[in-house]
Design a protein around this motif. Structure first.
Motif, PDB file in Angstrom:
ATOM      1  N   ASP A  38      -7.374   6.463 -10.985  1.00  0.00           N
ATOM      2  CA  ASP A  38      -6.686   7.624 -11.556  1.00  0.00           C
ATOM      3  C   ASP A  38      -7.110   7.881 -12.996  1.00  0.00           C
ATOM      4  O   ASP A  38      -7.161   9.033 -13.440  1.00  0.00           O
ATOM      5  N   LEU A  39      -7.399   6.803 -13.731  1.00  0.00           N
ATOM      6  CA  LEU A  39      -7.808   6.961 -15.125  1.00  0.00           C
ATOM      7  C   LEU A  39      -9.295   7.282 -15.251  1.00  0.00           C
ATOM      8  O   LEU A  39      -9.706   7.936 -16.214  1.00  0.00           O
ATOM      9  N   LEU A  40     -10.088   6.822 -14.296  1.00  0.00           N
ATOM     10  CA  LEU A  40     -11.527   7.042 -14.373  1.00  0.00           C
ATOM     11  C   LEU A  40     -11.924   8.433 -13.889  1.00  0.00           C
ATOM     12  O   LEU A  40     -12.827   9.056 -14.462  1.00  0.00           O
ATOM     13  N   MET A  41     -11.280   8.927 -12.848  1.00  0.00           N
ATOM     14  CA  MET A  41     -11.686  10.205 -12.274  1.00  0.00           C
ATOM     15  C   MET A  41     -11.598  11.368 -13.264  1.00  0.00           C
ATOM     16  O   MET A  41     -12.515  12.194 -13.323  1.00  0.00           O
ATOM     17  N   ILE A  58     -18.046   9.927   4.170  1.00  0.00           N
ATOM     18  CA  ILE A  58     -17.490  10.536   2.953  1.00  0.00           C
ATOM     19  C   ILE A  58     -18.600  11.172   2.116  1.00  0.00           C
ATOM     20  O   ILE A  58     -18.469  12.302   1.626  1.00  0.00           O
ATOM     21  N   MET A  59     -19.707  10.459   1.952  1.00  0.00           N
ATOM     22  CA  MET A  59     -20.809  10.980   1.140  1.00  0.00           C
ATOM     23  C   MET A  59     -21.447  12.195   1.795  1.00  0.00           C
ATOM     24  O   MET A  59     -21.813  13.167   1.113  1.00  0.00           O
ATOM     25  N   ARG A  60     -21.580  12.179   3.100  1.00  0.00           N
ATOM     26  CA  ARG A  60     -22.157  13.332   3.805  1.00  0.00           C
ATOM     27  C   ARG A  60     -21.284  14.568   3.596  1.00  0.00           C
ATOM     28  O   ARG A  60     -21.792  15.668   3.347  1.00  0.00           O
ATOM     29  N   SER A  61     -19.981  14.400   3.712  1.00  0.00           N
ATOM     30  CA  SER A  61     -19.070  15.528   3.505  1.00  0.00           C
ATOM     31  C   SER A  61     -19.166  16.072   2.079  1.00  0.00           C
ATOM     32  O   SER A  61     -19.141  17.292   1.864  1.00  0.00           O
ATOM     33  N   SER A  62     -19.298  15.183   1.100  1.00  0.00           N
ATOM     34  CA  SER A  62     -19.402  15.613  -0.293  1.00  0.00           C
ATOM     35  C   SER A  62     -20.698  16.376  -0.549  1.00  0.00           C
ATOM     36  O   SER A  62     -20.708  17.387  -1.257  1.00  0.00           O
ATOM     37  N   SER A  69     -11.104   0.682  -2.251  1.00  0.00           N
ATOM     38  CA  SER A  69     -11.626  -0.397  -1.412  1.00  0.00           C
ATOM     39  C   SER A  69     -11.628  -1.726  -2.154  1.00  0.00           C
ATOM     40  O   SER A  69     -11.393  -2.784  -1.560  1.00  0.00           O
ATOM     41  N   LEU A  70     -11.899  -1.684  -3.464  1.00  0.00           N
ATOM     42  CA  LEU A  70     -11.863  -2.909  -4.253  1.00  0.00           C
ATOM     43  C   LEU A  70     -10.467  -3.519  -4.250  1.00  0.00           C
ATOM     44  O   LEU A  70     -10.312  -4.746  -4.274  1.00  0.00           O
ATOM     45  N   GLY A  71      -9.442  -2.669  -4.233  1.00  0.00           N
ATOM     46  CA  GLY A  71      -8.086  -3.189  -4.145  1.00  0.00           C
ATOM     47  C   GLY A  71      -7.831  -3.906  -2.837  1.00  0.00           C
ATOM     48  O   GLY A  71      -7.141  -4.932  -2.788  1.00  0.00           O
ATOM     49  N   PHE A  72      -8.397  -3.386  -1.763  1.00  0.00           N
ATOM     50  CA  PHE A  72      -8.204  -4.005  -0.451  1.00  0.00           C
ATOM     51  C   PHE A  72      -9.125  -5.206  -0.229  1.00  0.00           C
ATOM     52  O   PHE A  72      -8.942  -5.929   0.757  1.00  0.00           O
ATOM     53  N   VAL A  73     -10.107  -5.396  -1.103  1.00  0.00           N
ATOM     54  CA  VAL A  73     -11.009  -6.549  -0.951  1.00  0.00           C
ATOM     55  C   VAL A  73     -10.233  -7.852  -0.998  1.00  0.00           C
ATOM     56  O   VAL A  73     -10.486  -8.786  -0.228  1.00  0.00           O
ATOM     57  N   VAL A  74      -9.256  -7.946  -1.909  1.00  0.00           N
ATOM     58  CA  VAL A  74      -8.510  -9.199  -2.043  1.00  0.00           C
ATOM     59  C   VAL A  74      -7.649  -9.467  -0.816  1.00  0.00           C
ATOM     60  O   VAL A  74      -7.266 -10.609  -0.554  1.00  0.00           O
ATOM     61  N   ALA A  75      -7.325  -8.419  -0.055  1.00  0.00           N
ATOM     62  CA  ALA A  75      -6.556  -8.624   1.169  1.00  0.00           C
ATOM     63  C   ALA A  75      -7.431  -9.154   2.292  1.00  0.00           C
ATOM     64  O   ALA A  75      -6.929  -9.743   3.248  1.00  0.00           O
ATOM     65  N   GLY A  76      -8.738  -8.958   2.145  1.00  0.00           N
ATOM     66  CA  GLY A  76      -9.641  -9.445   3.171  1.00  0.00           C
ATOM     67  C   GLY A  76      -9.529  -8.638   4.447  1.00  0.00           C
ATOM     68  O   GLY A  76      -8.836  -7.635   4.523  1.00  0.00           O
ATOM     69  N   ALA A  77     -10.213  -9.073   5.450  1.00  0.00           N
ATOM     70  CA  ALA A  77     -10.145  -8.474   6.780  1.00  0.00           C
ATOM     71  C   ALA A  77      -9.534  -9.522   7.694  1.00  0.00           C
ATOM     72  O   ALA A  77     -10.198 -10.484   8.099  1.00  0.00           O
ATOM     73  N   PRO A 113     -15.869  11.627  -5.021  1.00  0.00           N
ATOM     74  CA  PRO A 113     -14.959  11.090  -3.992  1.00  0.00           C
ATOM     75  C   PRO A 113     -15.316   9.665  -3.575  1.00  0.00           C
ATOM     76  O   PRO A 113     -14.432   8.862  -3.266  1.00  0.00           O
ATOM     77  N   THR A 114     -16.609   9.345  -3.579  1.00  0.00           N
ATOM     78  CA  THR A 114     -17.031   8.002  -3.192  1.00  0.00           C
ATOM     79  C   THR A 114     -16.599   6.970  -4.225  1.00  0.00           C
ATOM     80  O   THR A 114     -16.228   5.844  -3.884  1.00  0.00           O
ATOM     81  N   VAL A 115     -16.651   7.346  -5.500  1.00  0.00           N
ATOM     82  CA  VAL A 115     -16.188   6.439  -6.553  1.00  0.00           C
ATOM     83  C   VAL A 115     -14.698   6.152  -6.387  1.00  0.00           C
ATOM     84  O   VAL A 115     -14.246   5.009  -6.525  1.00  0.00           O
ATOM     85  N   SER A 116     -13.941   7.190  -6.090  1.00  0.00           N
ATOM     86  CA  SER A 116     -12.510   6.998  -5.853  1.00  0.00           C
ATOM     87  C   SER A 116     -12.273   6.076  -4.671  1.00  0.00           C
ATOM     88  O   SER A 116     -11.431   5.162  -4.724  1.00  0.00           O
ATOM     89  N   LEU A 117     -13.021   6.287  -3.577  1.00  0.00           N
ATOM     90  CA  LEU A 117     -12.905   5.418  -2.406  1.00  0.00           C
ATOM     91  C   LEU A 117     -13.308   3.993  -2.738  1.00  0.00           C
ATOM     92  O   LEU A 117     -12.691   3.032  -2.249  1.00  0.00           O
ATOM     93  N   LEU A 118     -14.331   3.825  -3.583  1.00  0.00           N
ATOM     94  CA  LEU A 118     -14.790   2.487  -3.942  1.00  0.00           C
ATOM     95  C   LEU A 118     -13.703   1.708  -4.666  1.00  0.00           C
ATOM     96  O   LEU A 118     -13.474   0.527  -4.374  1.00  0.00           O
ATOM     97  N   PHE A 119     -13.011   2.355  -5.599  1.00  0.00           N
ATOM     98  CA  PHE A 119     -11.953   1.656  -6.334  1.00  0.00           C
ATOM     99  C   PHE A 119     -10.799   1.277  -5.408  1.00  0.00           C
ATOM    100  O   PHE A 119     -10.225   0.190  -5.529  1.00  0.00           O
TER     101      PHE A 119
END
Length: 333
Positions: free
Chosen positions: A320-323, A218-222, A265-273, A257-263
């Motif tokens: 959505d509010l931060l971007m 993602i960062m390379r593309s940006s 990803s933080l939502g999916f952190v609680v779901a774990g792997a 875009p990376t900040v958006s992806l990070l947020f």
């Protein structure tokens, strides 16, 4: 953030309008309502007979015992009655009682939350930092040997299933007496925090490798989108070194875009792997989800699904509010 015109002080981000905040919150609330409805009806159409699974004699139990168990589990009531009880429980923040664990669902989720956040959160922090550095360097040196090697490795690891990578690492490390499962070892003489650190090292490594690949791409593309921008040409014309142009001007804009992806990803952190937690016997929410599907333990599955969905919706709302604050160009009129 660098000024797009190449001169003057950077513009200060303007506060969001109240109407925009209300629209985003209303959209998140509507999504949550849909999730609550789907959460109830989705698990009512799952195949299987929970009463036979959780009966004392299993499928050999007599019909009267099965009928009484259905009454106890609450699945003998009409669907509208079950739905009314479900909404009443949610209004009191009660996620129900686990059929398999014989404990409140909320207690089970809270107990597994910390191990999952510790595992996935650590991997996410490491991966985001390393991935942003790798992606920015690869994109800035597009076509170089570093770019080709890092991009090929990123695509390879990003395409590899987590469970497969975990099994390979586990098999390799087991030959050296490493890669023990679980979160702690009661026979260990190490302090608890050091024992936990030893057990989480390998699963964090497996998760971080996959996350690094995602953030790097993602960062390379940006960076590739930004590297030929006019404001960077102006910065170079002022005599700034190439590394300073990347760090002070290109990266702040490319990070959006990376900040958006990070947020997200933080939502999916609680779901774990789920797969990684199963491979390494990590006592988190991912493993709890797998165990809940074996019944199926409907109240536990409902509670986990709702908890995961609410976390993703909340983090998506924050993004959505931060971007628009970070980049006014994404604001809706």
């Amino acid at each position: 953030m660098g000024n797009a015109n190449g001169g003057g002080a950077p513009r200060r981000p303007r506060p969001l309008s109240l109407s925009l905040v209300l629209r985003r919150c209303a959209a998140a609330l509507a999504t949550l309502v849909f999730v609550v409805l789907a959460n109830f009806f989705l698990f009512r159409i799952l195949p299987g007979n929970p009463e036979k699974t959780f009966a004392p004699r299993g499928r050999n139990a007599d019909p009267e015992t099965l009928r009484q168990l259905r009454e106890t589990l609450g699945i003998n009531d009409p669907l509208n009655v079950q739905f009314g009880k479900y909404l009443q429980q949610l209004a009191h923040l009660d996620l129900g009682w686990s059929w398999s664990k014989k404990e409140p669902v909320l207690d089970l989720i809270l107990r597994g939350l910390w191990p999952t956040v510790l595992l996935s959160g650590t991997a996410l922090v490491l991966a985001s930092g390393i991935g942003v550095w790798l992606g920015s360097r690869a994109g800035w040196r597009y076509g170089s040997r570093f770019d080709r090697w890092s991009s090929n490795l990123a695509v390879t690891f990003y395409s590899t299933p987590e469970w497969l990578l975990g099994l390979v690492v586990l098999v390799v490390l087991s030959r050296f007496g490493l890669g023990a499962g679980g979160m702690t070892d009661p026979r260990s003489d190490l302090p608890v925090w050091l024992d936990v650190l030893r057990h989480m090292l390998v699963p964090v490594l497996v998760l971080a490798v996959v996350y690094v690949a995602e953030y790097s791409l993602i960062m390379r593309s940006s960076i590739l989108d930004e590297r030929r921008a006019d404001y960077l040409t102006t910065a170079r014309a002022k005599g700034l070194r190439d590394d300073l142009v990347l760090r002070r001007h290109a990266m702040p804009n490319a990070l959006l875009p990376t900040v958006s992806l990070l947020f997200l990803s933080l939502g999916f952190v609680v779901a774990g792997a789920i797969t990684v937690e199963m491979v390494f016997s990590w006592p988190g929410l991912g493993r709890l989800t797998y165990e809940a599907t074996r019944g199926p333990d409907v109240p536990l599955l409902q509670g986990l699904f709702l908890f995961f969905s609410a976390a993703v919706i909340f983090m998506n709302l924050l993004a959505d509010l931060l971007m628009p604050v970070l980049d006014p160009r994404v604001r809706q009129p």
